[in-house]
Design a protein around this motif. Structure first.
Motif, PDB file in Angstrom:
ATOM      1  N   LYS B   4       0.842  -1.198   0.000  1.00 16.52           N
ATOM      2  CA  LYS B   4       0.000   0.000   0.000  1.00 16.52           C
ATOM      3  C   LYS B   4       0.876   1.247   0.000  1.00 16.52           C
ATOM      4  O   LYS B   4       1.943   1.276   0.605  1.00 16.52           O
ATOM      5  N   GLN B   7       1.838   7.697   2.987  1.00 11.41           N
ATOM      6  CA  GLN B   7       1.147   8.986   2.860  1.00 11.41           C
ATOM      7  C   GLN B   7       1.881   9.910   1.882  1.00 11.41           C
ATOM      8  O   GLN B   7       1.245  10.641   1.128  1.00 11.41           O
ATOM      9  N   ARG B  10       0.957   8.919  -1.608  1.00 14.09           N
ATOM     10  CA  ARG B  10      -0.389   9.390  -1.963  1.00 14.09           C
ATOM     11  C   ARG B  10      -0.372  10.887  -2.272  1.00 14.09           C
ATOM     12  O   ARG B  10      -0.990  11.345  -3.234  1.00 14.09           O
ATOM     13  N   GLY B  42      -6.125  -0.560 -10.208  1.00 13.43           N
ATOM     14  CA  GLY B  42      -5.446  -1.330  -9.162  1.00 13.43           C
ATOM     15  C   GLY B  42      -4.247  -0.637  -8.540  1.00 13.43           C
ATOM     16  O   GLY B  42      -3.363  -1.297  -7.990  1.00 13.43           O
ATOM     17  N   PRO B  44      -2.387   0.781  -5.670  1.00 12.74           N
ATOM     18  CA  PRO B  44      -2.649   0.482  -4.235  1.00 12.74           C
ATOM     19  C   PRO B  44      -2.544   1.716  -3.346  1.00 12.74           C
ATOM     20  O   PRO B  44      -1.639   1.846  -2.534  1.00 12.74           O
ATOM     21  N   TYR B  47      -6.971   3.765  -0.053  1.00 14.49           N
ATOM     22  CA  TYR B  47      -8.201   4.435   0.368  1.00 14.49           C
ATOM     23  C   TYR B  47      -9.322   3.398   0.505  1.00 14.49           C
ATOM     24  O   TYR B  47      -9.270   2.324  -0.102  1.00 14.49           O
ATOM     25  N   SER B  48     -10.321   3.751   1.309  1.00 15.59           N
ATOM     26  CA  SER B  48     -11.501   2.874   1.454  1.00 15.59           C
ATOM     27  C   SER B  48     -12.726   3.685   1.056  1.00 15.59           C
ATOM     28  O   SER B  48     -13.323   4.370   1.884  1.00 15.59           O
ATOM     29  N   ARG B  50     -16.430   4.616   0.203  1.00 16.56           N
ATOM     30  CA  ARG B  50     -17.784   4.181   0.554  1.00 16.56           C
ATOM     31  C   ARG B  50     -18.762   5.038  -0.247  1.00 16.56           C
ATOM     32  O   ARG B  50     -18.444   6.170  -0.611  1.00 16.56           O
ATOM     33  N   PHE B  57     -16.621   7.977  -1.910  1.00 16.51           N
ATOM     34  CA  PHE B  57     -15.938   9.063  -1.186  1.00 16.51           C
ATOM     35  C   PHE B  57     -15.102   8.463  -0.067  1.00 16.51           C
ATOM     36  O   PHE B  57     -15.510   7.497   0.571  1.00 16.51           O
ATOM     37  N   GLY B  60     -10.234  10.468   3.642  1.00 18.16           N
ATOM     38  CA  GLY B  60      -8.771  10.428   3.631  1.00 18.16           C
ATOM     39  C   GLY B  60      -8.192  11.178   2.443  1.00 18.16           C
ATOM     40  O   GLY B  60      -7.078  11.719   2.524  1.00 18.16           O
ATOM     41  N   LEU B  62      -9.396  13.973   1.184  1.00 22.58           N
ATOM     42  CA  LEU B  62      -9.372  15.396   1.550  1.00 22.58           C
ATOM     43  C   LEU B  62      -8.257  15.684   2.555  1.00 22.58           C
ATOM     44  O   LEU B  62      -7.603  16.727   2.498  1.00 22.58           O
ATOM     45  N   ASP B  63      -8.021  14.724   3.467  1.00 24.92           N
ATOM     46  CA  ASP B  63      -6.917  14.891   4.417  1.00 24.92           C
ATOM     47  C   ASP B  63      -5.583  14.949   3.675  1.00 24.92           C
ATOM     48  O   ASP B  63      -4.728  15.783   3.981  1.00 24.92           O
ATOM     49  N   ASP B  64      -5.415  14.039   2.716  1.00 28.33           N
ATOM     50  CA  ASP B  64      -4.161  14.038   1.942  1.00 28.33           C
ATOM     51  C   ASP B  64      -4.031  15.317   1.115  1.00 28.33           C
ATOM     52  O   ASP B  64      -2.939  15.860   0.953  1.00 28.33           O
TER      53      ASP B  64
END
Lengths: 422, 184
Positions: B4, B7, B10, B42, B44, B47-48, B50, B57, B60, B62-64
């Protein structure tokens, strides 16, 4: 004949005074997987720093249901036209989804493992998902499908609504099966959600700090469905309530820096992780499928505490029992800049094997989050702007990505000596 | 199995998308580009996503993005228009330095970033919300081993986004099918 759930019960709550619930919700609360939340502490081992932090997921779950209902009612009162014109709601539809939102809010945490988020990194990997681990929401959804199906689908009150357990599970885990109710997901898991609105107040109360308090009554009476021309409505606040929303964002910032990412609380999460790794067969929790899910449900704080009390859990278990934690030796700024990033590499290199643990705020479940809350002007032409354009404070808050490094207490002097070499 | 992203990787990916995007990218555009990179290509990123009424969305992202702004990798400027607001995100002074810190990762997935930009850069925010929701619904069915038709996917998306017409959603589904991005 359909029976509506109009008989109400109430319990005392340190935040709201009383929380009321109906017959159907009472039946849900009585289920064993829900009662298990009485044995899962909200803030893990935070009591080793703040002795009052002994509260459990059970009372928080009741609180989220209460807050979600209050906010929902306020939104409907203030945004009925938007909900009708943009989303096609009539009164029956709104009544129906109020019931769904409260049930989902009540159940949103039933998938938590022992000591809440502290155990989350020991949830197993999802097969075929590139190293992605299950989250407690996956367990919540499966527990609802397997253990709450009967009480949701076959309670007489459901004759009025025809909800399914899958619908509730989908709503919580972000599946498409929630259909039109997806709009309300932000109320249970979003930037202005009842979850954080409740836990900030509740955690502050029990921990004994003021950092998490904000004007929740004003905020609950300011949240509206804000129309966006092209993308459709989303939850935001009225202009008159933006200071209350600002208060919530600041409360999250203060709680994160002062409680959730406290240096000693953070290292006890690390020790819990180590102890659980030792206690769990294979070092991870069972997957959320079939009988393995039942095995998962048997893990709660009591069971872990019993093991630790009997000397299990390895060195980390002993450290928890004796409050003998690793000591912080260095940390970055709250938002590390490039110098900090270089320093981290240098510290890692110098400390070598003396570095006992490195904990990053980035991996904490309790994030401050980047607020992008829409605010709708009170006066015509009722422009919509972001909260950060109203509040220079909110616009200035940076994400906390602090990194903390720890060593064994007995190695502190040696570590300092190594770090001070050129 | 690919590791993965960290930060910084990303943040560098956000910097790379912003740098290569033919115009100023918005927040919705960035969110959906990262979603497509993760689930279609794909990459990696970890992010998750939903599903919300505005499509897949993950806060995370927006945080990044805020961290990318703090590191002066990108700048965001709010823009206002009748009936809403948005952001224009541009590459900033430290972008290339930060990308340099994650050079290997960025290089490895550069072709994927090019692909996502070629495919989606011309789409509006509203269109990206529909496209990403269509893909989300189809993937969800596939993962649950439930056969699903394009009619059913369109109906599901319409249920979630009732402010969009069925014709509009159907047209976006047809576009995805023409690009082999929707198998149903």
């Amino acid at each position: 004949m359909a029976i509506d759930s109009d008989r109400t019960y109430e319990v005392r709550c340190p935040v709201y005074g009383f929380i009321k619930f109906n017959d159907w919700e009472r039946e849900i609360i009585a289920q064993r997987p829900f009662q298990r939340l009485r044995r899962i502490r909200q803030l893990a081992w935070t009591d080793l720093v703040y002795p009052g932090a002994m509260h459990v997921r059970f009372e928080h779950s009741l609180g989220v249901m209460n807050m979600a209902g209050l906010v929902y009612d306020g939104i409907v009162e203030r945004s009925r036209d938007v909900l009708r014109d943009e989303l096609g709601y009539n009164d029956d539809g709104l009544k129906r989804h109020r019931v769904l939102v409260r049930i989902a809010a009540l159940l949103h945490d039933v998938g938590h493992g022992p000591f809440s988020h502290a155990a989350e990194e020991l949830l197993p990997e999802i097969p075929g998902r590139q190293g992605e681990r299950y989250k407690h929401e996956h367990y919540t959804a499966e527990i609802i499908r397997r253990h709450f199906r009967d009480v949701i689908e076959n309670h007489p009150a459901n004759n009025n609504y025809e909800f399914t357990a899958d619908m509730v599970a989908n709503f919580i885990e972000g599946g498409s099966g929630a259909g039109q109710a997806t709009f309300w997901r932000d109320l249970v898991s979003g930037q202005l959600d009842a979850d954080r609105m409740d836990y900030l107040l509740r955690d502050s109360h029990h921990v004994g700090v003021e950092y998490g308090r904000y004007d929740w009554r004003r905020l609950a009476n300011s949240i509206v469905a804000v129309p966006f021309d092209q993308e459709g409505p989303r939850l935001g606040v009225e202009e008159g309530g933006w200071h209350a929303a600002e208060g919530l964002i600041l409360a999250r910032y203060f709680m994160f820096t002062q409680v959730y990412f406290h240096k000693t609380r953070s290292i006890f999460n690390h020790h819990l992780h180590g102890a659980l790794e030792d206690l769990l067969p294979g070092g991870t929790f069972p997957i959320p499928k079939g009988r393995k899910l039942d095995q998962y449900l048997k893990w709660d704080d009591w069971r872990v505490l019993g093991h630790i009390s009997s000397g299990k859990g390895g060195d980390h278990g002993r450290r928890l029992a004796e409050r003998d934690h690793f000591r912080e030796i260095r940390h970055t700024q709250e938002t590390p800049d490039e110098t900090d990033l270089d320093n981290l590499d240098e510290w890692r290199g110098k400390l070598g094997e003396l570095l006992a643990a490195e904990i990053s705020a980035e991996k904490s479940w309790y994030k401050i989050g980047s607020a992008d809350v829409p605010v709708i002007a009170d006066l015509s032409p009722r422009d919509v702007k972001s909260l950060s354009s109203y509040s220079s404070i909110v616009g200035s808050i940076k994400p906390v990505r602090q990194v903390r490094m720890y060593v064994h207490e007995e190695n502190r002097e040696a570590a300092e000596a190594k770090l001070s070499t050129a | 199995m690919a590791n993965k992203a960290t930060q910084l990787e990303r943040v560098a990916t956000i910097g790379e998308i912003t740098r290569r995007f033919p115009s100023k990218i918005g927040r919705t555009g960035l969110m959906k580009c990262l979603y497509f990179l993760e689930v279609i290509r794909g990459v990696p990123l970890g992010y998750s996503f939903r599903l919300y009424t505005y499509g897949p969305f993950d806060s995370g992202v927006l945080d990044d993005l805020r961290y990318a702004e703090a590191l002066d990798v990108v700048t965001s400027t709010p823009v206002y228009f009748s009936g809403g607001y948005g952001y224009e995100i541009e590459s900033s002074d430290r972008n290339e330095d930060l990308i340099g810190r994650s050079e290997e990762f960025v290089k490895k997935y550069r072709a994927d970033v090019d692909w996502v930009i070629d495919m989606f850069a011309s789409k509006s925010a509203a269109s990206l919300e529909i496209l990403s929701t269509l893909i989300y619904v189809e993937r969800e069915s596939r993962e649950a081993n439930v056969p699903v038709s394009v009619e059913k996917i369109v109906a599901s998306v319409r249920d979630i986004k009732p402010h969009h017409s069925e014709e509009n959603i159907r047209s976006e589904a047809d576009w995805l099918r023409s690009k082999d991005l929707l198998a149903a």
